[in-house]
Design a protein around this motif. Structure first.
Motif, PDB file in Angstrom:
ATOM      1  N   CYS A   1       0.858  -1.182   0.000  1.00 33.05           N
ATOM      2  CA  CYS A   1       0.000   0.000   0.000  1.00 33.05           C
ATOM      3  C   CYS A   1       0.898   1.236   0.000  1.00 33.05           C
ATOM      4  O   CYS A   1       1.648   1.466   0.956  1.00 33.05           O
ATOM      5  CB  CYS A   1      -0.916  -0.015   1.223  1.00 33.05           C
ATOM      6  SG  CYS A   1      -2.103   1.347   1.234  1.00 33.05           S
ATOM      7  N   ASP A   2       0.818   1.988  -1.099  1.00 37.27           N
ATOM      8  CA  ASP A   2       1.623   3.200  -1.240  1.00 37.27           C
ATOM      9  C   ASP A   2       0.920   4.115  -2.226  1.00 37.27           C
ATOM     10  O   ASP A   2       0.403   3.652  -3.244  1.00 37.27           O
ATOM     11  CB  ASP A   2       3.031   2.847  -1.752  1.00 37.27           C
ATOM     12  CG  ASP A   2       4.042   3.943  -1.492  1.00 37.27           C
ATOM     13  OD1 ASP A   2       3.761   5.110  -1.851  1.00 37.27           O
ATOM     14  OD2 ASP A   2       5.105   3.641  -0.941  1.00 37.27           O
ATOM     15  N   ASP A   3       0.883   5.407  -1.931  1.00 34.65           N
ATOM     16  CA  ASP A   3       0.223   6.346  -2.827  1.00 34.65           C
ATOM     17  C   ASP A   3       1.119   6.772  -3.987  1.00 34.65           C
ATOM     18  O   ASP A   3       0.651   7.379  -4.933  1.00 34.65           O
ATOM     19  CB  ASP A   3      -0.283   7.573  -2.063  1.00 34.65           C
ATOM     20  CG  ASP A   3       0.836   8.348  -1.396  1.00 34.65           C
ATOM     21  OD1 ASP A   3       1.671   7.710  -0.725  1.00 34.65           O
ATOM     22  OD2 ASP A   3       0.875   9.582  -1.531  1.00 34.65           O
ATOM     23  N   GLU A   4       2.399   6.442  -3.931  1.00 32.44           N
ATOM     24  CA  GLU A   4       3.316   6.755  -5.037  1.00 32.44           C
ATOM     25  C   GLU A   4       3.295   5.591  -6.030  1.00 32.44           C
ATOM     26  O   GLU A   4       3.797   4.504  -5.743  1.00 32.44           O
ATOM     27  CB  GLU A   4       4.732   6.958  -4.516  1.00 32.44           C
ATOM     28  CG  GLU A   4       4.885   8.168  -3.627  1.00 32.44           C
ATOM     29  CD  GLU A   4       6.307   8.330  -3.143  1.00 32.44           C
ATOM     30  OE1 GLU A   4       7.235   8.232  -3.976  1.00 32.44           O
ATOM     31  OE2 GLU A   4       6.482   8.536  -1.938  1.00 32.44           O
ATOM     32  N   MET A   5       2.726   5.820  -7.203  1.00 33.74           N
ATOM     33  CA  MET A   5       2.548   4.753  -8.179  1.00 33.74           C
ATOM     34  C   MET A   5       3.876   4.145  -8.629  1.00 33.74           C
ATOM     35  O   MET A   5       3.952   2.948  -8.869  1.00 33.74           O
ATOM     36  CB  MET A   5       1.749   5.254  -9.390  1.00 33.74           C
ATOM     37  CG  MET A   5       0.289   5.561  -9.061  1.00 33.74           C
ATOM     38  SD  MET A   5      -0.592   4.186  -8.260  1.00 33.74           S
ATOM     39  CE  MET A   5      -0.580   2.976  -9.555  1.00 33.74           C
TER      40      MET A   5
ATOM     41  N   ASP B   1      -4.818   3.470  -2.795  1.00 32.87           N
ATOM     42  CA  ASP B   1      -5.792   4.274  -2.060  1.00 32.87           C
ATOM     43  C   ASP B   1      -5.849   3.808  -0.609  1.00 32.87           C
ATOM     44  O   ASP B   1      -6.376   2.730  -0.317  1.00 32.87           O
ATOM     45  CB  ASP B   1      -7.156   4.140  -2.725  1.00 32.87           C
ATOM     46  CG  ASP B   1      -8.230   5.006  -2.104  1.00 32.87           C
ATOM     47  OD1 ASP B   1      -8.027   5.550  -1.001  1.00 32.87           O
ATOM     48  OD2 ASP B   1      -9.306   5.132  -2.717  1.00 32.87           O
ATOM     49  N   SER B   2      -5.317   4.614   0.290  1.00 31.37           N
ATOM     50  CA  SER B   2      -5.278   4.213   1.696  1.00 31.37           C
ATOM     51  C   SER B   2      -6.681   4.035   2.278  1.00 31.37           C
ATOM     52  O   SER B   2      -6.856   3.272   3.222  1.00 31.37           O
ATOM     53  CB  SER B   2      -4.499   5.237   2.516  1.00 31.37           C
ATOM     54  OG  SER B   2      -5.181   6.472   2.570  1.00 31.37           O
ATOM     55  N   LEU B   3      -7.668   4.711   1.713  1.00 31.25           N
ATOM     56  CA  LEU B   3      -9.037   4.581   2.217  1.00 31.25           C
ATOM     57  C   LEU B   3      -9.609   3.192   1.942  1.00 31.25           C
ATOM     58  O   LEU B   3     -10.554   2.764   2.604  1.00 31.25           O
ATOM     59  CB  LEU B   3      -9.936   5.662   1.611  1.00 31.25           C
ATOM     60  CG  LEU B   3      -9.556   7.099   1.963  1.00 31.25           C
ATOM     61  CD1 LEU B   3     -10.406   8.091   1.185  1.00 31.25           C
ATOM     62  CD2 LEU B   3      -9.661   7.348   3.460  1.00 31.25           C
ATOM     63  N   LYS B   4      -9.043   2.485   0.977  1.00 30.99           N
ATOM     64  CA  LYS B   4      -9.517   1.138   0.637  1.00 30.99           C
ATOM     65  C   LYS B   4      -8.608   0.042   1.189  1.00 30.99           C
ATOM     66  O   LYS B   4      -8.925  -1.132   1.089  1.00 30.99           O
ATOM     67  CB  LYS B   4      -9.610   0.993  -0.884  1.00 30.99           C
ATOM     68  CG  LYS B   4     -10.647   1.892  -1.506  1.00 30.99           C
ATOM     69  CD  LYS B   4     -10.714   1.688  -3.001  1.00 30.99           C
ATOM     70  CE  LYS B   4     -11.754   2.628  -3.600  1.00 30.99           C
ATOM     71  NZ  LYS B   4     -11.814   2.511  -5.044  1.00 30.99           N
ATOM     72  N   ALA B   5      -7.479   0.415   1.764  1.00 37.27           N
ATOM     73  CA  ALA B   5      -6.461  -0.559   2.175  1.00 37.27           C
ATOM     74  C   ALA B   5      -6.986  -1.580   3.177  1.00 37.27           C
ATOM     75  O   ALA B   5      -6.749  -2.784   3.027  1.00 37.27           O
ATOM     76  CB  ALA B   5      -5.250   0.164   2.749  1.00 37.27           C
ATOM     77  N   GLU B   6      -7.682  -1.134   4.190  1.00 38.22           N
ATOM     78  CA  GLU B   6      -8.158  -2.056   5.224  1.00 38.22           C
ATOM     79  C   GLU B   6      -9.166  -3.051   4.656  1.00 38.22           C
ATOM     80  O   GLU B   6      -9.109  -4.242   4.948  1.00 38.22           O
ATOM     81  CB  GLU B   6      -8.765  -1.264   6.381  1.00 38.22           C
ATOM     82  CG  GLU B   6      -8.784  -2.032   7.661  1.00 38.22           C
ATOM     83  CD  GLU B   6      -9.110  -1.167   8.872  1.00 38.22           C
ATOM     84  OE1 GLU B   6      -9.596  -1.762   9.845  1.00 38.22           O
ATOM     85  OE2 GLU B   6      -8.880   0.057   8.863  1.00 38.22           O
TER      86      GLU B   6
ATOM     87  N   SER C   1      -3.319   7.433   7.282  1.00 36.87           N
ATOM     88  CA  SER C   1      -1.881   7.134   7.347  1.00 36.87           C
ATOM     89  C   SER C   1      -1.672   5.648   7.638  1.00 36.87           C
ATOM     90  O   SER C   1      -2.524   4.972   8.216  1.00 36.87           O
ATOM     91  CB  SER C   1      -1.197   7.993   8.407  1.00 36.87           C
ATOM     92  OG  SER C   1      -1.746   7.729   9.679  1.00 36.87           O
ATOM     93  N   GLY C   2      -0.512   5.150   7.228  1.00 39.43           N
ATOM     94  CA  GLY C   2      -0.198   3.736   7.386  1.00 39.43           C
ATOM     95  C   GLY C   2      -0.209   3.266   8.824  1.00 39.43           C
ATOM     96  O   GLY C   2      -0.629   2.151   9.126  1.00 39.43           O
ATOM     97  N   ASP C   3       0.227   4.128   9.756  1.00 40.23           N
ATOM     98  CA  ASP C   3       0.218   3.722  11.159  1.00 40.23           C
ATOM     99  C   ASP C   3      -1.194   3.509  11.683  1.00 40.23           C
ATOM    100  O   ASP C   3      -1.450   2.596  12.469  1.00 40.23           O
ATOM    101  CB  ASP C   3       0.992   4.712  12.038  1.00 40.23           C
ATOM    102  CG  ASP C   3       0.429   6.121  12.013  1.00 40.23           C
ATOM    103  OD1 ASP C   3      -0.013   6.587  10.938  1.00 40.23           O
ATOM    104  OD2 ASP C   3       0.451   6.777  13.072  1.00 40.23           O
ATOM    105  N   LYS C   4      -2.138   4.308  11.213  1.00 39.99           N
ATOM    106  CA  LYS C   4      -3.540   4.142  11.625  1.00 39.99           C
ATOM    107  C   LYS C   4      -4.116   2.836  11.054  1.00 39.99           C
ATOM    108  O   LYS C   4      -4.872   2.141  11.737  1.00 39.99           O
ATOM    109  CB  LYS C   4      -4.388   5.328  11.164  1.00 39.99           C
ATOM    110  CG  LYS C   4      -3.929   6.662  11.684  1.00 39.99           C
ATOM    111  CD  LYS C   4      -4.217   6.834  13.151  1.00 39.99           C
ATOM    112  CE  LYS C   4      -3.932   8.242  13.596  1.00 39.99           C
ATOM    113  NZ  LYS C   4      -2.879   8.359  14.567  1.00 39.99           N
ATOM    114  N   ILE C   5      -3.740   2.513   9.830  1.00 45.42           N
ATOM    115  CA  ILE C   5      -4.215   1.273   9.212  1.00 45.42           C
ATOM    116  C   ILE C   5      -3.663   0.070   9.977  1.00 45.42           C
ATOM    117  O   ILE C   5      -4.393  -0.859  10.313  1.00 45.42           O
ATOM    118  CB  ILE C   5      -3.830   1.222   7.720  1.00 45.42           C
ATOM    119  CG1 ILE C   5      -4.592   2.314   6.947  1.00 45.42           C
ATOM    120  CG2 ILE C   5      -4.105  -0.164   7.129  1.00 45.42           C
ATOM    121  CD1 ILE C   5      -4.092   2.553   5.545  1.00 45.42           C
ATOM    122  N   ILE C   6      -2.369   0.094  10.272  1.00 48.04           N
ATOM    123  CA  ILE C   6      -1.755  -1.008  11.015  1.00 48.04           C
ATOM    124  C   ILE C   6      -2.409  -1.149  12.390  1.00 48.04           C
ATOM    125  O   ILE C   6      -2.786  -2.256  12.793  1.00 48.04           O
ATOM    126  CB  ILE C   6      -0.237  -0.807  11.165  1.00 48.04           C
ATOM    127  CG1 ILE C   6       0.457  -0.965   9.811  1.00 48.04           C
ATOM    128  CG2 ILE C   6       0.344  -1.794  12.182  1.00 48.04           C
ATOM    129  CD1 ILE C   6       1.927  -0.593   9.818  1.00 48.04           C
TER     130      ILE C   6
END
Length: 120
Positions: free
Chosen positions: A8-12, A34-39, A60-65
């Protein structure tokens, strides 16, 4: 069955290059920009490992983790932060990530870290 890694990364560019490296190494790759779809994607795909950027628009990635780690089904899935920020290492370890890889990364180091957490 191939080991499944979700990136998961926003940089293509990072997403594409890292995905190619991992596929060449024999991993099945799920790429999410898209971090909003990651979970949701994580829960549907059930990867063996999550490689995630820390600073992304949306969530942010820390919130997803941290959110994923509250689910007992995912507590043993290695989650690794991949970030260009020097301050990200401390944040990554504080949210439940098992490791941190700095961007730009060395390919051998990336594969070594992943292998260590997948086959320990």
């Amino acid at each position: 069955m191939a080991i499944k890694i979700m990136i998961c990364d926003d940089e293509m560019d990072i997403l594409d290059v890292t995905g190619m490296i991992l596929e060449d190494a024999g991993y099945e790759v799920i790429a999410v920009s898209d971090s909003l779809k990651a979970e949701e994607v994580f829960k549907n795909e059930m990867p063996d490992l999550l490689l995630i950027d820390l600073w992304m628009p949306g969530i942010s990635g820390d919130k997803i983790i941290a959110s994923l780690k509250t689910n007992n089904d995912f507590e043993n899935v290695p989650m690794i932060v991949l970030s260009a920020s020097d301050t990200a290492r401390q944040i990554a370890m504080g949210c439940g990530a098992v490791d941190f890889i700095a961007k730009p990364y060395d390919i051998d180091n990336l594969l070594g870290v992943l292998n260590n957490h997948l086959h320990n």
